[in-house]
Design a protein around this motif. Structure first.
Motif, PDB file in Angstrom:
ATOM      1  N   GLY A   1       0.809  -1.216   0.000  1.00  0.00           N
ATOM      2  CA  GLY A   1       0.000   0.000   0.000  1.00  0.00           C
ATOM      3  C   GLY A   1       0.837   1.259   0.000  1.00  0.00           C
ATOM      4  N   ALA A   2       0.170   2.398   0.055  1.00  0.00           N
ATOM      5  CA  ALA A   2       0.830   3.696   0.015  1.00  0.00           C
ATOM      6  C   ALA A   2       0.304   4.557   1.147  1.00  0.00           C
ATOM      7  N   PRO A   3       1.085   5.531   1.597  1.00  0.00           N
ATOM      8  CA  PRO A   3       0.631   6.400   2.683  1.00  0.00           C
ATOM      9  C   PRO A   3      -0.643   7.136   2.276  1.00  0.00           C
ATOM     10  N   PRO A   4      -1.491   7.459   3.258  1.00  0.00           N
ATOM     11  CA  PRO A   4      -2.774   8.093   2.944  1.00  0.00           C
ATOM     12  C   PRO A   4      -2.598   9.550   2.522  1.00  0.00           C
ATOM     13  N   SER A   5      -3.610  10.057   1.851  1.00  0.00           N
ATOM     14  CA  SER A   5      -3.641  11.480   1.517  1.00  0.00           C
ATOM     15  C   SER A   5      -3.782  12.269   2.810  1.00  0.00           C
ATOM     16  N   ARG A   6      -3.186  13.454   2.841  1.00  0.00           N
ATOM     17  CA  ARG A   6      -3.310  14.248   4.060  1.00  0.00           C
ATOM     18  C   ARG A   6      -4.084  15.524   3.805  1.00  0.00           C
ATOM     19  N   LEU A   7      -5.092  15.397   2.962  1.00  0.00           N
ATOM     20  CA  LEU A   7      -5.891  16.572   2.625  1.00  0.00           C
ATOM     21  C   LEU A   7      -6.985  16.819   3.666  1.00  0.00           C
ATOM     22  N   GLY A   8      -7.791  15.799   3.941  1.00  0.00           N
ATOM     23  CA  GLY A   8      -8.943  15.983   4.815  1.00  0.00           C
ATOM     24  C   GLY A   8      -8.583  15.794   6.276  1.00  0.00           C
ATOM     25  N   PRO A   9      -9.597  15.747   7.160  1.00  0.00           N
ATOM     26  CA  PRO A   9      -9.330  15.478   8.580  1.00  0.00           C
ATOM     27  C   PRO A   9      -8.966  14.011   8.761  1.00  0.00           C
ATOM     28  N   ASP A  10      -8.332  13.716   9.898  1.00  0.00           N
ATOM     29  CA  ASP A  10      -7.929  12.330  10.162  1.00  0.00           C
ATOM     30  C   ASP A  10      -9.140  11.449  10.400  1.00  0.00           C
ATOM     31  N   ALA A  11      -9.068  10.249   9.834  1.00  0.00           N
ATOM     32  CA  ALA A  11     -10.077   9.261  10.194  1.00  0.00           C
ATOM     33  C   ALA A  11      -9.340   8.139  10.910  1.00  0.00           C
ATOM     34  N   GLY A  12      -9.016   8.378  12.169  1.00  0.00           N
ATOM     35  CA  GLY A  12      -8.351   7.358  12.965  1.00  0.00           C
ATOM     36  C   GLY A  12      -6.869   7.253  12.683  1.00  0.00           C
ATOM     37  N   CYS A  13      -6.300   6.096  13.073  1.00  0.00           N
ATOM     38  CA  CYS A  13      -4.872   5.865  12.893  1.00  0.00           C
ATOM     39  C   CYS A  13      -4.517   5.950  11.421  1.00  0.00           C
ATOM     40  N   ARG A  14      -3.439   6.684  11.130  1.00  0.00           N
ATOM     41  CA  ARG A  14      -3.124   6.915   9.719  1.00  0.00           C
ATOM     42  C   ARG A  14      -2.541   5.687   9.033  1.00  0.00           C
TER      43      ARG A  14
ATOM     44  N   HIS B   1      -2.960  -5.452  11.341  1.00  0.00           N
ATOM     45  CA  HIS B   1      -3.521  -5.674  12.680  1.00  0.00           C
ATOM     46  C   HIS B   1      -4.637  -4.704  12.979  1.00  0.00           C
ATOM     47  N   GLU B   2      -5.223  -4.122  11.955  1.00  0.00           N
ATOM     48  CA  GLU B   2      -6.253  -3.129  12.159  1.00  0.00           C
ATOM     49  C   GLU B   2      -7.447  -3.749  12.878  1.00  0.00           C
ATOM     50  N   HIS B   3      -8.023  -3.016  13.826  1.00  0.00           N
ATOM     51  CA  HIS B   3      -9.238  -3.474  14.479  1.00  0.00           C
ATOM     52  C   HIS B   3     -10.088  -2.262  14.816  1.00  0.00           C
ATOM     53  N   ALA B   4     -11.184  -2.492  15.502  1.00  0.00           N
ATOM     54  CA  ALA B   4     -12.185  -1.437  15.692  1.00  0.00           C
ATOM     55  C   ALA B   4     -11.613  -0.169  16.309  1.00  0.00           C
ATOM     56  N   ALA B   5     -10.726  -0.321  17.281  1.00  0.00           N
ATOM     57  CA  ALA B   5     -10.210   0.838  17.994  1.00  0.00           C
ATOM     58  C   ALA B   5      -9.471   1.792  17.074  1.00  0.00           C
TER      59      ALA B   5
ATOM     60  N   ALA C   1       8.000   5.546  23.439  1.00  0.00           N
ATOM     61  CA  ALA C   1       6.589   5.838  23.202  1.00  0.00           C
ATOM     62  C   ALA C   1       6.169   5.319  21.839  1.00  0.00           C
ATOM     63  N   ASP C   2       4.878   5.001  21.700  1.00  0.00           N
ATOM     64  CA  ASP C   2       4.377   4.609  20.397  1.00  0.00           C
ATOM     65  C   ASP C   2       2.934   5.045  20.265  1.00  0.00           C
ATOM     66  N   ARG C   3       2.443   4.935  19.064  1.00  0.00           N
ATOM     67  CA  ARG C   3       1.104   5.416  18.751  1.00  0.00           C
ATOM     68  C   ARG C   3       0.303   4.251  18.159  1.00  0.00           C
ATOM     69  N   CYS C   4       0.000   3.246  19.004  1.00  0.00           N
ATOM     70  CA  CYS C   4      -0.744   2.091  18.504  1.00  0.00           C
ATOM     71  C   CYS C   4      -1.652   1.574  19.607  1.00  0.00           C
ATOM     72  N   TRP C   5      -2.880   1.206  19.208  1.00  0.00           N
ATOM     73  CA  TRP C   5      -3.870   0.763  20.189  1.00  0.00           C
ATOM     74  C   TRP C   5      -3.613  -0.636  20.724  1.00  0.00           C
ATOM     75  N   LEU C   6      -2.863  -1.462  19.997  1.00  0.00           N
ATOM     76  CA  LEU C   6      -2.678  -2.840  20.418  1.00  0.00           C
ATOM     77  C   LEU C   6      -2.043  -2.898  21.812  1.00  0.00           C
ATOM     78  N   PRO C   7      -2.532  -3.787  22.656  1.00  0.00           N
ATOM     79  CA  PRO C   7      -1.887  -3.955  23.969  1.00  0.00           C
ATOM     80  C   PRO C   7      -0.458  -4.466  23.776  1.00  0.00           C
ATOM     81  N   VAL C   8       0.429  -4.105  24.708  1.00  0.00           N
ATOM     82  CA  VAL C   8       1.844  -4.403  24.548  1.00  0.00           C
ATOM     83  C   VAL C   8       2.092  -5.900  24.354  1.00  0.00           C
ATOM     84  N   ASP C   9       1.435  -6.728  25.130  1.00  0.00           N
ATOM     85  CA  ASP C   9       1.696  -8.162  24.996  1.00  0.00           C
ATOM     86  C   ASP C   9       1.222  -8.693  23.648  1.00  0.00           C
ATOM     87  N   GLN C  10       0.098  -8.159  23.169  1.00  0.00           N
ATOM     88  CA  GLN C  10      -0.390  -8.512  21.831  1.00  0.00           C
ATOM     89  C   GLN C  10       0.651  -8.184  20.770  1.00  0.00           C
TER      90      GLN C  10
END
Lengths: 317, 342, 343
Positions: free
Chosen positions: B273-286, B293-297, B313-322
């Motif tokens: 894939g390719a990085p998302p467009s950064r024109l509009g507002p964010d829709a969740g994790c970029r 590993h995408e999920h509802a959160a 530090a990181d920017r991911c919803w997955l729990p550390v053990d996961q």
């Protein structure tokens, strides 16, 4: 360097030869009467006419005629078919006038074109930049003889600010010299200012996006120094070559229109008047002179190029 | 711990384009300390260069919009006028660019360009500046003849050394190196990296290293900040990030780098894939559109938070053990079918 | 070579002279998006509208002459009187001063010293100037493309001869060459195979202008042809057995077109300017035939007594040439979006 000059010299001889042949043939495809009659003047005797005919080879073929005429070009014996005046002397009389026009105008147009081009590039996207760009378009769209005549009429004749044409030698009265030349310089410069400022503008805009300009800013140089030392210095390279060639053309009698409008009696005007009389020798001499200047200035420009842009070396030209 | 040389808080950069405003950099924060090398890593277009240029004020233009703050000591770089920023450039903060050939003025001698950098800020005579420049150029490993050479007469490595000498001409406290080795041959890369490492020891300058090359990071950096689509997705020491990467994008980045991934004879993996467009507002994790590993959160943007320990530090919803589990069991993004996740 | 009239003005993108001109356009924008960009430029639309208006006016010349002014471009009215503001006035006063603009049907823009209606002559003159400009530019393009194709394709001694020939014309000051050719042809007429042109034919200035400008267009195009010839698609066509003419016509020529399109408006502008200059020096359009150049020539000679004679045709000329230059700039920007952003 030496081989470069030798090659240039050889090329120049070839170009001069070709140009003289071209001029000569242009005027030989037309019936121009019998030049010996005109050269002999009003009180001619058949013997005089016959002598002239034999001297110039008018009774022989074109090749002999050409050879005779060319010999006279280089020995300085060339005389006008029309009134028998010596072409060399006429050209020498016209050269200081043409030089004065060329040098002053070239300085004026270069200085103003750099100012205008730089300004309109820096101001690009704003009204002031748009206006200077529009001004340049108008500059390249006006016939010089029209502008010259209007300036002469309104500023010279009506307002009385400038003399009505003519020329005063620099050695005689420098102030009057400049006074007589201000209008011709300006009229001749208008077109070149338009052309050069447009070339410079696009060249400056290209240069401004170069990495080394960013480097100059990153060094903390002042904006003025960035513009002059880094942007302008590199953008001037294409302009300088134009400048040399145009200067050469004006020196060689290319400013026919300006010289005629302001009655400067320079080399160009001399050529134009001679063409009107179908008088081949002066035209031949002036075109060769013009081509000579153009080729010489072309060479100077190439050398200058290598000085301005160290990536180019004379040896590789 | 000493106060940082450079402190960036919530930096945002956006550019006006015909299609609308593009957010090149979004709420980026980091600190750079004396003698430290901080690497900003990401693929091209991630906003790392825009970030670095914003600090130098080199991408200021009518269409550019900056937010947040960047403190160089007491000076807020984003707020100062151009004239004041100019005095900082070259003296407190200097740039080592990506392509030294295009970054050097082709018609000026290399030495003169170094001299010019000195004389822009210090009242030194031309002669004294020349002597200093000559010494400086020799100290970065240039032959004496390079002083009078034009850029096109120098090799790629020598040109980059000229750029480094130029950057060092007023003893800056912060060096911003924007892909300093990308345009160079591999053998020359190593030399330039060694030179930068030596400089850090010798001058104590902090180096902000912008690169996409994790090999360069491993060789030079102390800490690393991984950037994706304008945002930081993971920060930590080089050790932490390389050995215990928390964000799936970092896994992908490490997995696609030869030398790092190949240690155990693994195949190199591309991130699909390719990085998302950064024109509009964010829709969740970029990263979610490319993340196996995408999920509802992920519909909401995660915070950059220290989830595994202080400083990492990181920017991911997955729990550390996961994360650890999935990473061990073929977290090789892009090669696995999406069904494994969630 | 440069002269005050044009220098290398039909220069290529960015106004850069010579060789770079057409070379830049090796990878032009797609025609459709280029057209869209062109239509989106207000200055391009303005210039095009102005040009259309000027052309329409020139086409409508007989309508104005017959129905509004009631005269012809050649008819003298020296002894006539015309009513202005309820008073009858001489068209040309006894001491030879022609009437100025009346701003009504007859002598809308005044008369010249022969008592001819300036407005009518301006419209008919516009026909001649525009026609000569366009015809000369097209002829230049034709000659230049042919020269460039042959020189660039065959290379070797063919190229050597043609390139040196171009250099010679190029080293000849433009106006000097134009005046010399114009005068020579006007005296003797021209015979080109079956075609014979009389000395006062309007085709003579067309021919002269076209020939003079050939090097300015042929030199950059030749460079492009030389470059194109090395490209794979030319090699592929030759490998399939295509002959020289075929390769030139269907492989190389289409790739030259954008460069030619960019140069054309500028060529027309310069041709119109050169026509005026030649006419001013008496080597262009022959009187009594009107053209903007001959009218400026008339006007400049009498500027002291009747300023309008010089101003009216001059303004028309400047408007036309400026519109062509603006249009040329925008066409270049549209075809080559990477060239410097326009004004």
């Amino acid at each position: 360097m030496l081989s470069f000059l030798v090659r240039r010299l050889a090329a120049m001889v070839l170009v001069l030869f070709a140009i003289s042949v071209l001029t000569f043939s242009i005027f030989n495809v037309i019936p121009n009467g019998e030049p010996e009659n005109r050269m002999a003047g009003r009180t001619q005797t058949p013997a005089q006419v016959e002598a002239i005919r034999r001297e110039w080879g008018f009774d022989r073929g074109m090749v002999v005629q050409y050879a005779t005429t060319m010999r006279k070009v280089f020995t300085g014996d060339l005389i006008s078919y029309y009134n028998g005046s010596r072409v060399g002397e006429e050209i020498l009389r016209g050269l200081p006038r043409t030089f004065s026009l060329a040098v002053g105008a070239a300085l004026l147009w270069m200085a103003l074109a750099v100012a205008l081009g730089l300004y309109s590039a820096v101001r690009s996207g704003r009204l002031s930049g748009w206006l200077t760009g529009a001004l340049a378009v108008i500059g390249i769209s006006m016939p010089v003889f029209w502008v010259g005549a209007l300036m002469n009429h309104y500023l010279g004749f009506e307002a009385g600010l400038f003399p009505n044409g003519g020329y005063v030698p620099l050695t005689e009265d420098p102030l009057a010299w400049a006074h007589h030349l201000i209008l011709p310089w300006t009229a001749l410069s208008i077109l070149f200012i338009g052309v050069y400022s447009r070339v410079l503008r696009s060249s400056v805009m290209d240069t401004m996006s170069e990495d080394y300009v960013r480097t100059a800013r990153a060094k903390g140089l002042s904006e003025g120094r960035v513009l002059v030392r880094h942007v302008l210095r590199n953008s001037l390279i294409p302009i300088v070559s134009l400048w040399g060639l145009d200067f050469g053309a004006v020196l060689g009698g290319g400013a026919i229109l300006t010289e005629t409008v302001f009655d400067l009696q320079g080399v160009g005007q001399y050529a134009a008047e001679s063409i009107d009389q179908l008088d081949v020798p002066p035209v031949l001499a002036v075109t060769m002179l013009g081509a000579f200047f153009i080729v010489v200035l072309n060479t100077v420009v190439d050398v200058l190029y290598a000085v301005l842009d160290p990536r180019i070396r004379i040896g590789r030209l | 711990m000493s106060s940082p040389l450079l402190r960036v808080e919530d930096l945002g950069v956006s550019f006006a384009t015909a299609e609308g405003s593009v957010r090149a950099v979004d709420s980026v924060s980091f600190e750079l300390r004396t003698g430290e090398v901080l690497a900003i890593v990401g693929e091209s277009g991630a906003g790392k260069s825009a970030c670095a240029m914003a600090l130098m004020g080199l991408n200021r233009s009518p269409g550019a919009c900056f937010s947040g703050a960047a403190w160089l000591g007491e000076l807020e770089l984003l707020a100062v006028p151009d004239a004041a920023l100019r005095r900082v450039r070259g003296t407190d903060m200097a740039l080592i660019p990506q392509d030294p050939l295009s970054a050097l003025n082709p018609v000026q001698r290399a030495g003169d360009q170094v001299v010019e950098a000195m004389r822009a800020h210090e009242r030194v005579s031309r002669r004294a500046a020349r002597e200093r420049a000559r010494a400086l150029m020799v100290s970065v490993g240039l032959p004496a003849a390079a002083f009078a050479a034009h850029p096109h007469e120098l090799s790629g490595g020598m040109r980059q050394r000229v750029m480094i000498a130029m950057a060092l001409s007023c003893q800056p406290r912060v060096l911003i190196a924007d892909e300093p080795t990308t345009a160079l041959d591999v053998t020359i890369q190593a030399q330039v990296l060694a030179l930068l490492a030596e400089l850090r020891e010798r001058t104590g300058a902090g180096i902000l290293l912008v690169t996409h090359d994790l090999g360069v990071v491993a060789a030079l950096a102390d800490r690393v900040a991984v950037m994706y689509a304008g945002r930081l997705v993971e920060t930590g020491t080089v050790d932490e990030v390389f050995h215990d990467p928390q964000h799936p994008y970092t896994w992908g980045l490490l997995g696609s780098t030869p030398g790092l991934a190949g240690a155990r004879g693994e195949r190199l993996a591309a991130i699909a894939g390719a990085p998302p467009s950064r024109l509009g507002p964010d829709a969740g994790c970029r990263f979610r559109a490319r993340c196996p590993h995408e999920h509802a959160a992920c519909a909401a943007m995660p915070e950059l938070a220290e989830r595994v320990g202080p400083g990492h530090a990181d920017r991911c919803w997955l729990p550390v053990d996961q994360k650890r589990l999935r990473r061990e069991h073929g977290g090789r993004i892009g090669l696995e079918p999406r069904g494994i996740a969630a | 070579m440069a002269t005050e009239l044009i220098d290398r003005a039909p220069a290529g993108p960015g106004g850069l002279p010579g060789e770079e001109a057409a070379g830049v356009l090796l990878a032009p924008a797609a025609p459709r998006s280029a057209l869209r960009r062109l239509a989106g430029s207000r200055s391009a639309l303005g210039a095009a509208a102005l040009l259309a208006l000027l052309v329409l006016a020139a086409l409508a010349a007989p309508l104005w002459a017959d129905h509004v002014a009631g005269t012809t471009p050649y008819a003298n009215h020296i002894t006539d009187r015309v009513e202005v503001g309820g008073k009858a006035r001489d068209v040309v006063s006894p001491d030879g001063v022609p009437i100025g603009p009346t701003w009504r049907g007859r002598f809308f823009l005044g008369a010249d010293v022969n008592g001819r209606d300036i407005m009518v002559r301006l419209l008919y003159g516009g026909r001649n100037s525009l026609m000569i400009g366009v015809a000369a530019a097209l002829l230049t393009a034709l000659l230049a493309v042919a020269t460039a194709l042959v020189a660039g394709y065959f290379r070797g001694w063919v190229d050597g001869v043609l390139a040196r020939g171009l250099d010679v014309i190029w080293a000849y000051p433009v106006i000097l060459l134009g005046v010399a050719l114009g005068t020579a042809f006007a005296v003797g007429g021209v015979r080109l195979g079956p075609v014979e042109l009389a000395g006062d034919s309007k085709a003579i200035p067309v021919l002269v202008i076209a020939v003079v400008y050939v090097p300015y267009m042929a030199r950059p195009l030749r460079g492009t042809v030389l470059a194109l010839r090395e490209r794979e698609f030319v090699a592929a066509a030759r490998a399939q057995g295509a002959g020289a003419v075929r390769v030139m016509w269907s492989e190389i020529l289409p790739n030259l077109l954008p460069g030619i399109v960019v140069l054309l408006p500028l060529m027309v502008a310069n041709a119109i300017l050169l026509e005026a200059a030649l006419s001013y020096l008496g080597a262009g359009v022959r009187p009594p035939e009107p053209s903007w150049g001959t009218m400026i020539d008339d006007g400049v000679a009498r500027i002291v007594t009747a300023e309008h004679l010089a101003i009216a045709p001059g303004l028309m000329l400047v408007l036309t040439v400026a519109a062509l230059n603006v249009l040329g700039d925008r066409v270049r920007d549209a075809l080559d979006p990477h060239a410097g952003a326009g004004t």
